[in-house]
Design a protein around this motif. Structure first.
Motif, PDB file in Angstrom:
ATOM      1  N   THR A 235       0.714  -6.378   7.509  1.00  0.00           N
ATOM      2  CA  THR A 235      -0.229  -5.565   8.211  1.00  0.00           C
ATOM      3  C   THR A 235       0.837  -4.538   9.009  1.00  0.00           C
ATOM      4  O   THR A 235       1.691  -5.075   9.583  1.00  0.00           O
ATOM      5  CB  THR A 235      -1.851  -5.069   8.965  1.00  0.00           C
ATOM      6  OG1 THR A 235      -1.266  -5.341   9.705  1.00  0.00           O
ATOM      7  CG2 THR A 235      -2.273  -5.568   8.224  1.00  0.00           C
ATOM      8  N   LEU A 236       0.330  -2.841   9.506  1.00  0.00           N
ATOM      9  CA  LEU A 236       2.041  -2.006   9.708  1.00  0.00           C
ATOM     10  C   LEU A 236       0.957  -1.417  10.528  1.00  0.00           C
ATOM     11  O   LEU A 236      -0.154  -0.785  10.415  1.00  0.00           O
ATOM     12  CB  LEU A 236       2.513  -1.484   9.312  1.00  0.00           C
ATOM     13  CG  LEU A 236       3.080  -2.028   7.510  1.00  0.00           C
ATOM     14  CD1 LEU A 236       3.939  -1.360   6.771  1.00  0.00           C
ATOM     15  CD2 LEU A 236       4.309  -2.266   8.322  1.00  0.00           C
TER      16      LEU A 236
ATOM     17  N   GLY B   8       0.989  -1.104  -0.204  1.00  0.00           N
ATOM     18  CA  GLY B   8       0.095   0.377  -0.057  1.00  0.00           C
ATOM     19  C   GLY B   8       0.430   1.271  -0.379  1.00  0.00           C
ATOM     20  O   GLY B   8       0.439   2.190  -0.506  1.00  0.00           O
ATOM     21  N   ILE B   9       1.900   1.242   1.054  1.00  0.00           N
ATOM     22  CA  ILE B   9       2.691   2.129   1.318  1.00  0.00           C
ATOM     23  C   ILE B   9       3.086   2.281  -0.358  1.00  0.00           C
ATOM     24  O   ILE B   9       3.589   3.648  -0.972  1.00  0.00           O
ATOM     25  CB  ILE B   9       4.066   1.936   2.020  1.00  0.00           C
ATOM     26  CG1 ILE B   9       3.218   1.956   3.317  1.00  0.00           C
ATOM     27  CG2 ILE B   9       5.244   3.123   1.781  1.00  0.00           C
ATOM     28  CD1 ILE B   9       4.417   1.852   4.141  1.00  0.00           C
ATOM     29  N   ALA B  10       3.921   1.302  -1.430  1.00  0.00           N
ATOM     30  CA  ALA B  10       4.669   1.777  -2.745  1.00  0.00           C
ATOM     31  C   ALA B  10       3.619   2.562  -3.709  1.00  0.00           C
ATOM     32  O   ALA B  10       3.899   3.013  -4.371  1.00  0.00           O
ATOM     33  CB  ALA B  10       4.929   0.319  -2.807  1.00  0.00           C
ATOM     34  N   ARG B  11       2.154   1.142  -3.284  1.00  0.00           N
ATOM     35  CA  ARG B  11       1.420   2.127  -4.446  1.00  0.00           C
ATOM     36  C   ARG B  11       1.062   3.903  -4.332  1.00  0.00           C
ATOM     37  O   ARG B  11       0.729   4.473  -4.849  1.00  0.00           O
ATOM     38  CB  ARG B  11      -0.575   1.391  -4.870  1.00  0.00           C
ATOM     39  CG  ARG B  11      -0.197  -0.108  -4.717  1.00  0.00           C
ATOM     40  CD  ARG B  11      -1.722  -0.550  -5.087  1.00  0.00           C
ATOM     41  NE  ARG B  11      -1.775  -1.005  -3.877  1.00  0.00           N
ATOM     42  CZ  ARG B  11      -1.688  -1.495  -2.407  1.00  0.00           C
ATOM     43  NH1 ARG B  11      -0.930  -2.722  -3.455  1.00  0.00           N
ATOM     44  NH2 ARG B  11      -2.547  -2.054  -1.698  1.00  0.00           N
TER      45      ARG B  11
ATOM     46  N   SER C  99      12.618  -1.335   2.381  1.00  0.00           N
ATOM     47  CA  SER C  99      13.988  -0.588   2.873  1.00  0.00           C
ATOM     48  C   SER C  99      13.151  -0.140   3.933  1.00  0.00           C
ATOM     49  O   SER C  99      13.628   0.652   4.977  1.00  0.00           O
ATOM     50  CB  SER C  99      14.328   0.160   1.948  1.00  0.00           C
ATOM     51  OG  SER C  99      15.621   1.021   2.518  1.00  0.00           O
ATOM     52  N   LEU C 100      12.066   1.604   4.000  1.00  0.00           N
ATOM     53  CA  LEU C 100      11.287   2.016   4.271  1.00  0.00           C
ATOM     54  C   LEU C 100      11.486   2.033   5.995  1.00  0.00           C
ATOM     55  O   LEU C 100      11.658   2.283   6.825  1.00  0.00           O
ATOM     56  CB  LEU C 100      10.206   3.697   3.616  1.00  0.00           C
ATOM     57  CG  LEU C 100      11.175   4.102   2.949  1.00  0.00           C
ATOM     58  CD1 LEU C 100      10.430   5.205   1.683  1.00  0.00           C
ATOM     59  CD2 LEU C 100      12.673   5.096   2.881  1.00  0.00           C
ATOM     60  N   VAL C 101      10.327   1.130   5.746  1.00  0.00           N
ATOM     61  CA  VAL C 101       9.349   0.490   6.398  1.00  0.00           C
ATOM     62  C   VAL C 101      10.476  -0.333   7.760  1.00  0.00           C
ATOM     63  O   VAL C 101      10.522  -0.439   8.398  1.00  0.00           O
ATOM     64  CB  VAL C 101       8.210  -1.039   5.880  1.00  0.00           C
ATOM     65  CG1 VAL C 101       7.964  -2.085   7.477  1.00  0.00           C
ATOM     66  CG2 VAL C 101       7.498   0.042   5.322  1.00  0.00           C
ATOM     67  N   ALA C 102      11.312  -1.426   6.770  1.00  0.00           N
ATOM     68  CA  ALA C 102      12.872  -1.927   7.539  1.00  0.00           C
ATOM     69  C   ALA C 102      13.285  -0.614   8.728  1.00  0.00           C
ATOM     70  O   ALA C 102      13.458  -0.656  10.016  1.00  0.00           O
ATOM     71  CB  ALA C 102      13.652  -2.331   7.130  1.00  0.00           C
ATOM     72  N   GLU C 103      12.938   0.796   8.239  1.00  0.00           N
ATOM     73  CA  GLU C 103      14.214   1.645   9.282  1.00  0.00           C
ATOM     74  C   GLU C 103      13.085   1.856  10.309  1.00  0.00           C
ATOM     75  O   GLU C 103      13.344   2.376  11.120  1.00  0.00           O
ATOM     76  CB  GLU C 103      14.713   2.684   7.769  1.00  0.00           C
ATOM     77  CG  GLU C 103      15.284   3.757   9.197  1.00  0.00           C
ATOM     78  CD  GLU C 103      16.080   4.653   7.669  1.00  0.00           C
ATOM     79  OE1 GLU C 103      16.387   5.644   8.357  1.00  0.00           O
ATOM     80  OE2 GLU C 103      16.059   4.610   6.779  1.00  0.00           O
ATOM     81  N   LEU C 104      11.713   2.271   9.642  1.00  0.00           N
ATOM     82  CA  LEU C 104      11.068   2.907  10.983  1.00  0.00           C
ATOM     83  C   LEU C 104      10.913   1.729  11.890  1.00  0.00           C
ATOM     84  O   LEU C 104      10.408   2.296  12.972  1.00  0.00           O
ATOM     85  CB  LEU C 104       9.175   3.199   9.979  1.00  0.00           C
ATOM     86  CG  LEU C 104       9.592   4.297   8.983  1.00  0.00           C
ATOM     87  CD1 LEU C 104       8.270   4.662   8.200  1.00  0.00           C
ATOM     88  CD2 LEU C 104       9.464   5.417   9.835  1.00  0.00           C
ATOM     89  N   ILE C 105      10.409   0.197  11.643  1.00  0.00           N
ATOM     90  CA  ILE C 105      10.625  -0.524  12.124  1.00  0.00           C
ATOM     91  C   ILE C 105      11.560  -0.572  13.196  1.00  0.00           C
ATOM     92  O   ILE C 105      11.522  -0.466  14.978  1.00  0.00           O
ATOM     93  CB  ILE C 105      10.119  -2.268  12.036  1.00  0.00           C
ATOM     94  CG1 ILE C 105       9.046  -2.569  11.272  1.00  0.00           C
ATOM     95  CG2 ILE C 105      10.246  -3.200  12.864  1.00  0.00           C
ATOM     96  CD1 ILE C 105       9.207  -3.575  10.417  1.00  0.00           C
ATOM     97  N   GLU C 106      12.459  -0.262  12.712  1.00  0.00           N
ATOM     98  CA  GLU C 106      14.578  -0.847  13.824  1.00  0.00           C
ATOM     99  C   GLU C 106      14.669   1.017  14.728  1.00  0.00           C
ATOM    100  O   GLU C 106      14.901   0.740  15.692  1.00  0.00           O
ATOM    101  CB  GLU C 106      15.642  -0.471  13.139  1.00  0.00           C
ATOM    102  CG  GLU C 106      17.133  -0.184  13.274  1.00  0.00           C
ATOM    103  CD  GLU C 106      17.565  -0.483  12.743  1.00  0.00           C
ATOM    104  OE1 GLU C 106      19.230  -0.113  12.687  1.00  0.00           O
ATOM    105  OE2 GLU C 106      17.523  -0.125  11.068  1.00  0.00           O
ATOM    106  N   ASN C 107      13.405   1.798  14.150  1.00  0.00           N
ATOM    107  CA  ASN C 107      13.679   3.204  14.828  1.00  0.00           C
ATOM    108  C   ASN C 107      12.304   3.419  16.210  1.00  0.00           C
ATOM    109  O   ASN C 107      12.393   3.888  16.823  1.00  0.00           O
ATOM    110  CB  ASN C 107      13.705   4.000  13.710  1.00  0.00           C
ATOM    111  CG  ASN C 107      15.028   4.069  13.027  1.00  0.00           C
ATOM    112  OD1 ASN C 107      16.099   3.840  13.950  1.00  0.00           O
ATOM    113  ND2 ASN C 107      15.087   5.241  12.363  1.00  0.00           N
ATOM    114  N   ARG C 108      11.624   2.125  16.323  1.00  0.00           N
ATOM    115  CA  ARG C 108      10.693   1.919  17.177  1.00  0.00           C
ATOM    116  C   ARG C 108       9.550   3.135  16.663  1.00  0.00           C
ATOM    117  O   ARG C 108       9.027   3.312  17.133  1.00  0.00           O
ATOM    118  CB  ARG C 108      10.671   2.193  18.161  1.00  0.00           C
ATOM    119  CG  ARG C 108      12.360   1.134  18.601  1.00  0.00           C
ATOM    120  CD  ARG C 108      12.465   0.772  20.126  1.00  0.00           C
ATOM    121  NE  ARG C 108      11.600   0.383  21.027  1.00  0.00           N
ATOM    122  CZ  ARG C 108      11.606  -0.577  22.030  1.00  0.00           C
ATOM    123  NH1 ARG C 108      13.056  -0.184  22.650  1.00  0.00           N
ATOM    124  NH2 ARG C 108      10.845  -0.288  22.719  1.00  0.00           N
TER     125      ARG C 108
END
Length: 388
Positions: A78-79, A37-40, A51-60
């Motif tokens: 889902t996020l 959904g973010i990509a669309r 990659s963006l989601v991975a960074e946001l998860i890493e930064n809690r």
């Protein structure tokens, strides 16, 4: 902070902008948003979105949730907003007390407390209260929003008549203790931000007028605060709107100021205080001199009519303790603004949304300053659930 951009570092700036876009999409649709959904929505590739989601998860900042409904292929994950770590500190400073709230990223409150003080020990009490928060929650603090009566540039209190402060570098003072960025915000501006945030897609100008011990105003455009270049926008309390024998003396030394007629002390009597709760204000209003209420409504209507003609706002919202004056006062203001003024449009006037607390606006301002995102109305109402 995601809200920081470096014009000389184009690649990093673009990355931060995309992180903000992705994070905002999760804030708007927590529990249903996905990487696809973010990509669309952004037009980015699936790999970049992941990659963006991975960074946001890493930064809690966000977490993975349940799997989304199947659309024929592999079910997406889902996020949601991560409410387990980062906190926003809100301090609502009043002359005699400070209300303190710690708000999670999903808008829910983790802690709430009140510290009372006298004029003599206020600075010491505030410093001790901030130190106590830092000691207990310091490692989790993302940012702080400090709401207060008076003018501010976000860093210093330029002038506060109620607090008797002038050119006080309060943000820097608190940052040294908290180890997190601090944003100062005028109390009326904070109310206006919270009010605008109650709509899914706010548009146009909105005029917000606070009536309490004083009178102040704020303007939002498409949901964003529209401050002036000298941080003095909305200081309408001491503009003269009553003249001749009807003009009353104002505490500023002039006569006929809007505040001298429309502040709640002028309408309800000297017994009124901003520290009063809603039932106490309603009781005062029931006993108030009807003539004083009429004079206040008439003076306020003059300001509303003139500013409305200038801005062409979608509506005028009356907030602060004045919402406890009830429908009769609001009807008075409406009647006084309903006369035809050629070339102008009639502007709706209403009371502020009772679901929006003062703390919600300061929390929203701090969240935007830190991460460049906004809560959706449901999350903002969660931040308004307390009695602040």
């Amino acid at each position: 902070m995601l809200s920081t951009d470096d014009g000389f570092d184009t690649q990093a700036s673009v990355r931060r902008a995309n992180l903000r876009r992705a994070l905002q999409l999760v804030f708007l649709n927590p529990g249903t948003q996905t990487r696809a959904g973010i990509a669309r929505a952004t037009g980015l590739t699936a790999a970049t979105a992941s990659s963006l989601v991975a960074e946001l998860i890493e930064n809690r900042l966000i977490i993975e949730g349940e799997q989304a409904a199947s659309t024929g292929g592999k079910r997406a994950t889902t996020l949601s907003v991560d409410a387990s770590h980062h906190l926003i500190l809100v301090l609502v400073i009043q002359p005699r007390h400070v209300d303190i709230a710690l708000v999670a990223l999903d808008g829910t409150e983790v802690d709430i407390r009140r510290v009372s003080y006298s004029v003599e020990n206020r600075d010491l009490a505030l410093d001790e209260a901030v130190s106590a928060v830092a000691e207990e929650f310091g490692g989790r603090l993302l940012a702080a929003g400090v709401q207060l009566p008076g003018t501010t540039d976000g860093r210093s209190v330029l002038e506060s008549v109620q607090l008797k402060w002038e050119d006080v570098p309060l943000a820097e003072r608190f940052e040294r203790v908290l180890g997190a960025p601090v944003l100062l915000i005028n109390d009326v501006d904070a109310e206006a931000i919270a009010e605008a945030g109650m709509e899914e897609s706010p548009s146009g100008y909105r005029l917000f007028i606070h009536l309490g011990g004083g009178v102040g105003a704020a303007v939002t455009l498409d949901g964003e605060l529209a401050p002036g270049p000298r941080d003095r926008a909305g200081e309408i309390g001491h503009v003269q709107v009553v003249f001749g024998e009807a003009a009353r003396a104002c505490r500023c030394g002039q006569r006929g100021c809007l505040e001298s007629a429309a502040a709640l002390g002028a309408m309800l009597g000297e017994e009124f205080s901003d520290a009063m709760d809603a039932p106490e204000i309603r009781e005062l209003a029931a006993q108030a001199d009807e003539e004083h209420l009429d004079e206040g409504a008439r003076a306020l209507a003059r300001a509303v009519k003139l500013i409305g003609a200038l801005l062409d706002p979608i509506e005028v919202v009356i907030g602060g303790p004045a919402t406890q004056l009830g429908p009769r006062f609001l009807d008075r203001v409406r009647r006084e603004t309903e006369y035809p003024a050629r070339g102008t449009a009639q502007v709706p006037v209403r009371y502020a949304d009772p679901r929006a607390s003062l703390a919600a606006g300061a929390a929203q301002a701090a969240l935007t300053a830190a991460l460049g995102v906004r809560w959706n109305p449901e999350q903002l109402r969660a931040a308004s659930a307390s009695s602040l």
